[in-house]
Scaffold this motif. Structure first.
Motif, PDB file in Angstrom:
ATOM      1  N   PHE A  24       0.819  -1.213   0.006  1.00  0.00           N
ATOM      2  CA  PHE A  24      -0.065   0.181   0.026  1.00  0.00           C
ATOM      3  C   PHE A  24       0.713   1.372  -0.105  1.00  0.00           C
ATOM      4  O   PHE A  24       0.621   2.083  -0.949  1.00  0.00           O
ATOM      5  N   ILE A  25       1.777   1.238   0.707  1.00  0.00           N
ATOM      6  CA  ILE A  25       2.737   2.573   1.002  1.00  0.00           C
ATOM      7  C   ILE A  25       3.388   2.598  -0.265  1.00  0.00           C
ATOM      8  O   ILE A  25       3.659   3.929  -0.837  1.00  0.00           O
ATOM      9  N   CYS A  26       3.929   1.659  -1.048  1.00  0.00           N
ATOM     10  CA  CYS A  26       4.491   1.772  -2.268  1.00  0.00           C
ATOM     11  C   CYS A  26       3.810   2.183  -3.276  1.00  0.00           C
ATOM     12  O   CYS A  26       4.358   3.073  -4.138  1.00  0.00           O
ATOM     13  N   ILE A  69      -6.387   1.147  -3.951  1.00  0.00           N
ATOM     14  CA  ILE A  69      -7.889   1.315  -3.092  1.00  0.00           C
ATOM     15  C   ILE A  69      -7.949  -0.339  -2.857  1.00  0.00           C
ATOM     16  O   ILE A  69      -8.648  -0.649  -1.920  1.00  0.00           O
ATOM     17  N   THR A  70      -7.686  -0.971  -4.083  1.00  0.00           N
ATOM     18  CA  THR A  70      -7.833  -2.358  -3.929  1.00  0.00           C
ATOM     19  C   THR A  70      -7.129  -2.989  -2.749  1.00  0.00           C
ATOM     20  O   THR A  70      -7.679  -3.838  -1.888  1.00  0.00           O
ATOM     21  N   LEU A  71      -5.833  -2.663  -2.493  1.00  0.00           N
ATOM     22  CA  LEU A  71      -5.382  -2.899  -1.301  1.00  0.00           C
ATOM     23  C   LEU A  71      -5.803  -2.652  -0.012  1.00  0.00           C
ATOM     24  O   LEU A  71      -5.739  -3.361   1.013  1.00  0.00           O
ATOM     25  N   ILE A  92     -13.853  -1.440  -9.048  1.00  0.00           N
ATOM     26  CA  ILE A  92     -12.365  -0.856  -8.823  1.00  0.00           C
ATOM     27  C   ILE A  92     -11.309  -2.134  -9.034  1.00  0.00           C
ATOM     28  O   ILE A  92     -10.414  -1.866  -9.704  1.00  0.00           O
ATOM     29  N   GLU A  93     -11.704  -3.016  -8.670  1.00  0.00           N
ATOM     30  CA  GLU A  93     -10.528  -4.255  -8.919  1.00  0.00           C
ATOM     31  C   GLU A  93     -10.613  -4.548 -10.283  1.00  0.00           C
ATOM     32  O   GLU A  93      -9.443  -4.731 -10.715  1.00  0.00           O
ATOM     33  N   GLY A  94     -11.737  -4.573 -10.942  1.00  0.00           N
ATOM     34  CA  GLY A  94     -11.694  -4.687 -12.546  1.00  0.00           C
ATOM     35  C   GLY A  94     -11.002  -3.851 -13.303  1.00  0.00           C
ATOM     36  O   GLY A  94     -10.061  -3.993 -14.019  1.00  0.00           O
TER      37      GLY A  94
END
Length: 212
Positions: A24-26, A69-71, A92-94
Motif C-alpha cells: 500500500f505504501i509503495c 484502493i484495492t489493497l 474498482i478491482e476490475g
C-alpha cells in the motif's frame, strides 16, 4: 530447509498484513509521484482543453490509484454484505487489473521504442520501466484473490477504450518524445490493441482466482 520459491506468490505471503501495508505504501507513493509527473500536462490541458478532458490525462497514476484502493479492501475489509459496496469493490478491482496491465506495458514499450529511435536512456527511464513493469506484475499476482469477475474486467476495458478514444481524438494522450510523434498513428493502434490484450490477460487472471 528454506522456504520454497512458490511461497512468495502464495496467499499466505501476498495477503500478510505487513506485506499488504508495504504494498500500500509503495503504491500510494507511486501514485502521488505519478500525478506530480503529469503535472505539466495537466496544467497544459486545463489551459487549452475543456475541463472534462482532464480526467483522461494521468493514465498510469490513475491505474495505480485503483490498485491502491484495492489493497485497502484487504487491509480494511468492508463489514456487512451491501450490494453497493461489493459492486463498487468489484468494479474498482476490475479497473485495477486491466488498467495496470495496460499502462504498465504501454509505458515500458514507449520508452523502449523511443530508445530504439535514438532517445537517450537516463536513470529516470530505468526507474519508470521498473515501476511500470511492477504495476502489471502485481495485479496479475493479486487478481486471483480479488472478488471481481470477468464482468468487472469488461467495465474496465470499456473505460480504457473510452480513454483511448478521447486521448487520440482530442490529443490528450500522454506526452511522447519527438521521435515517437512521427509514429503517432502506430502508437495509437498499438494502444488500442494493448487495451484488448489487457482485457484478455486480465480476464484470464480473474478467472483463475481463489477463494480468500
Amino acid at each position: 530447509m528454506g522456504l520454497p520459491i512458490s511461497w512468495f506468490w502464495s496467499r499466505s505471503f501476498l495477503l500478510n498484513r505487513l506485506f499488504l501495508w508495504l504494498m500500500f505504501i509503495c503504491n500510494f507513493l507511486g501514485t502521488v509521484y505519478g500525478y506530480i509527473w503529469y503535472g505539466n500536462q495537466i496544467e497544459d490541458t486545463l489551459s487549452n482543453h475543456p475541463l472534462w478532458q482532464i480526467v483522461f490525462v494521468p493514465d498510469s497514476p490513475t491505474a495505480s490509484l485503483f490498485f491502491t484502493i484495492t489493497l485497502l479492501y484487504w487491509l480494511f475489509p468492508p463489514r456487512g454484505n451491501s450490494k453497493f459496496v461489493n459492486g463498487a469493490r468489484m468494479i474498482i478491482e476490475g479497473l485495477a487489473v486491466v488498467t495496470s496491465i495496460k499502462y504498465g506495458i504501454w509505458a515500458v514499450s514507449m520508452i523502449v521504442a523511443g530508445s530504439m529511435q535514438g532517445d537517450p536512456l537516463h536513470w529516470e527511464h530505468w526507474m519508470l520501466m521498473c515501476s511500470h513493469s511492477a504495476m502489471a506484475i502485481e495485479v496479475l499476482l493479486y487478481a486471483r484473490f480479488m472478488k471481481a469477475r470477468v464482468g468487472a474486467a469488461v467495465i474496465g476495458t470499456l473505460w480504457l477504450l473510452l480513454n483511448d478514444t478521447v486521448d487520440y481524438t482530442y490529443d490528450v494522450f500522454p506526452w511522447l518524445s519527438d521521435s515517437l510523434m512521427d509514429n503517432l498513428t502506430q502508437v495509437k493502434w498499438f494502444t488500442y490493441s494493448l487495451t484488448i490484450f489487457s482485457f484478455i490477460v486480465g480476464g484470464l487472471a480473474l478467472k483463475a482466482k481463489k477463494q480468500t
